[in-house]
Design a protein around this motif. Structure first.
Motif, PDB file in Angstrom:
ATOM      1  N   TYR A  99      43.161  38.965  50.440  1.00  0.00           N
ATOM      2  CA  TYR A  99      43.017  37.624  49.752  1.00  0.00           C
ATOM      3  C   TYR A  99      44.416  37.216  49.186  1.00  0.00           C
ATOM      4  N   ARG A 100      44.631  35.991  49.215  1.00  0.00           N
ATOM      5  CA  ARG A 100      45.816  35.381  48.343  1.00  0.00           C
ATOM      6  C   ARG A 100      45.848  35.620  47.181  1.00  0.00           C
ATOM      7  N   SER A 101      46.993  35.658  46.336  1.00  0.00           N
ATOM      8  CA  SER A 101      47.031  35.914  45.037  1.00  0.00           C
ATOM      9  C   SER A 101      46.075  37.203  44.246  1.00  0.00           C
ATOM     10  N   VAL A 102      45.957  38.037  45.302  1.00  0.00           N
ATOM     11  CA  VAL A 102      45.390  39.539  44.800  1.00  0.00           C
ATOM     12  C   VAL A 102      46.031  40.698  45.239  1.00  0.00           C
ATOM     13  N   CYS A 103      46.684  41.249  44.462  1.00  0.00           N
ATOM     14  CA  CYS A 103      47.589  42.655  44.820  1.00  0.00           C
ATOM     15  C   CYS A 103      47.394  43.634  44.345  1.00  0.00           C
ATOM     16  N   GLN A 104      47.323  44.719  45.307  1.00  0.00           N
ATOM     17  CA  GLN A 104      46.953  46.207  44.985  1.00  0.00           C
ATOM     18  C   GLN A 104      48.014  46.785  44.162  1.00  0.00           C
ATOM     19  N   ARG A 105      47.611  47.252  42.993  1.00  0.00           N
ATOM     20  CA  ARG A 105      48.536  48.024  42.241  1.00  0.00           C
ATOM     21  C   ARG A 105      48.690  49.433  42.702  1.00  0.00           C
ATOM     22  N   SER A 109      48.042  52.232  41.040  1.00  0.00           N
ATOM     23  CA  SER A 109      46.909  52.955  40.454  1.00  0.00           C
ATOM     24  C   SER A 109      45.635  52.677  41.575  1.00  0.00           C
ATOM     25  N   GLY A 110      45.594  51.722  42.468  1.00  0.00           N
ATOM     26  CA  GLY A 110      44.446  51.301  43.428  1.00  0.00           C
ATOM     27  C   GLY A 110      43.827  50.443  42.827  1.00  0.00           C
ATOM     28  N   ALA A 111      43.869  49.844  41.613  1.00  0.00           N
ATOM     29  CA  ALA A 111      43.277  48.956  41.087  1.00  0.00           C
ATOM     30  C   ALA A 111      43.737  47.291  41.868  1.00  0.00           C
ATOM     31  N   PHE A 112      42.970  46.323  41.573  1.00  0.00           N
ATOM     32  CA  PHE A 112      43.563  45.134  42.160  1.00  0.00           C
ATOM     33  C   PHE A 112      43.772  44.074  41.060  1.00  0.00           C
ATOM     34  N   TYR A 113      44.771  43.561  41.341  1.00  0.00           N
ATOM     35  CA  TYR A 113      45.434  42.548  40.469  1.00  0.00           C
ATOM     36  C   TYR A 113      45.237  41.184  40.880  1.00  0.00           C
ATOM     37  N   ALA A 114      44.622  40.215  39.881  1.00  0.00           N
ATOM     38  CA  ALA A 114      44.584  38.749  40.587  1.00  0.00           C
ATOM     39  C   ALA A 114      45.405  37.712  39.672  1.00  0.00           C
ATOM     40  N   GLU A 115      46.181  36.815  40.366  1.00  0.00           N
ATOM     41  CA  GLU A 115      46.946  35.980  39.394  1.00  0.00           C
ATOM     42  C   GLU A 115      47.025  34.777  40.198  1.00  0.00           C
ATOM     43  N   ILE A 116      47.422  33.447  39.588  1.00  0.00           N
ATOM     44  CA  ILE A 116      47.614  32.128  40.036  1.00  0.00           C
ATOM     45  C   ILE A 116      49.027  31.758  39.709  1.00  0.00           C
ATOM     46  N   ALA A 138      47.605  35.024  34.641  1.00  0.00           N
ATOM     47  CA  ALA A 138      47.114  36.602  34.899  1.00  0.00           C
ATOM     48  C   ALA A 138      45.689  36.386  34.942  1.00  0.00           C
ATOM     49  N   LEU A 139      45.004  36.628  35.952  1.00  0.00           N
ATOM     50  CA  LEU A 139      43.493  36.726  35.923  1.00  0.00           C
ATOM     51  C   LEU A 139      42.744  37.925  35.472  1.00  0.00           C
ATOM     52  N   GLY A 140      43.531  39.087  35.586  1.00  0.00           N
ATOM     53  CA  GLY A 140      42.815  40.395  35.238  1.00  0.00           C
ATOM     54  C   GLY A 140      43.035  41.528  36.377  1.00  0.00           C
ATOM     55  N   THR A 141      42.701  42.799  36.028  1.00  0.00           N
ATOM     56  CA  THR A 141      42.560  43.974  37.059  1.00  0.00           C
ATOM     57  C   THR A 141      41.194  44.121  37.186  1.00  0.00           C
ATOM     58  N   PHE A 142      40.714  44.015  38.533  1.00  0.00           N
ATOM     59  CA  PHE A 142      39.641  44.580  39.087  1.00  0.00           C
ATOM     60  C   PHE A 142      39.385  45.681  39.996  1.00  0.00           C
ATOM     61  N   GLU A 157      36.202  41.579  43.973  1.00  0.00           N
ATOM     62  CA  GLU A 157      35.770  40.909  42.547  1.00  0.00           C
ATOM     63  C   GLU A 157      36.844  40.186  42.206  1.00  0.00           C
ATOM     64  N   ALA A 158      38.035  40.340  42.583  1.00  0.00           N
ATOM     65  CA  ALA A 158      39.364  39.709  42.040  1.00  0.00           C
ATOM     66  C   ALA A 158      39.488  38.129  42.746  1.00  0.00           C
ATOM     67  N   ALA A 159      38.945  38.238  43.978  1.00  0.00           N
ATOM     68  CA  ALA A 159      38.972  36.866  44.782  1.00  0.00           C
ATOM     69  C   ALA A 159      37.883  35.829  44.156  1.00  0.00           C
TER      70      ALA A 159
END
Length: 165
Positions: free
Chosen positions: A11-17, A19-26, A34-38, A43-45
């Motif tokens: 997904y665009r603007s969704v990166c994996q950290r 730690s394995g969690a996914f971070y969403a930002e615009i 920053a939209l948060g960690t999922f 869930e992030a998209a």
């Protein structure tokens, strides 16, 4: 969402950290929201989609408006080209037209100045007449009626008594 390449999340603007969690930002230029960690990229998209403005739908009316404006612009450009060509071919006409408008503008300014001068004179004469003085223009003047109408409302009892005699 920003037009970035899709990362490992798919997904665009969704990166994996790490730690394995996914971070969403615009991002928009230098601004980053920053939209948060999922837990999952899915869930992030949707979170990013809910914040991003929806794409604009192009309707039939939008297309018609676009074509109408485009036609008007093309007509305007054609008119400008034709006018420029006319100005080059018929320079004497352009000179004559400019002279006409300059003369007309000067004449209108002179007429306006004369009207202002006559109005100021009439107002001054009305004030003089109201103060009991004599008018220094005659009844043939076009402003005589205006002066008479302006001053006729200021009658007193003495004037009414004189009229009765």
């Amino acid at each position: 969402m920003s037009p970035r390449r899709r990362g490992s999340s798919g997904y665009r603007s969704v990166c994996q950290r790490p730690s394995g969690a996914f971070y969403a930002e615009i991002r928009s230029g230098a601004v980053r929201l920053a939209l948060g960690t999922f837990e999952t990229p899915h869930e992030a998209a949707p979170r990013a989609q809910s914040v991003a403005p929806p794409p604009r739908l192009i309707t039939y009316q939008d297309r018609e408006e676009y074509h109408r404006r485009r036609r008007r612009l093309l007509i305007t450009k054609a008119d400008e080209r034709a006018m420029a060509e006319w100005c080059q071919r018929y320079q004497q006409d352009v000179t004559d037209e400019n002279a006409f408008w300059m003369e007309r503008t000067a004449r209108h300014r002179a007429e306006r100045a004369e009207r202002r001068r006559r109005k100021a004179l009439a107002e001054a004469q009305c004030d003089l007449f109201n103060a009991g003085g004599e008018l220094f223009f005659d009844s043939d003047d076009p402003h005589w009626e205006d002066a008479w109408l302006d001053t006729s409302d200021d009658t007193s009892k003495n004037d009414d008594e004189d009229d009765l005699k």
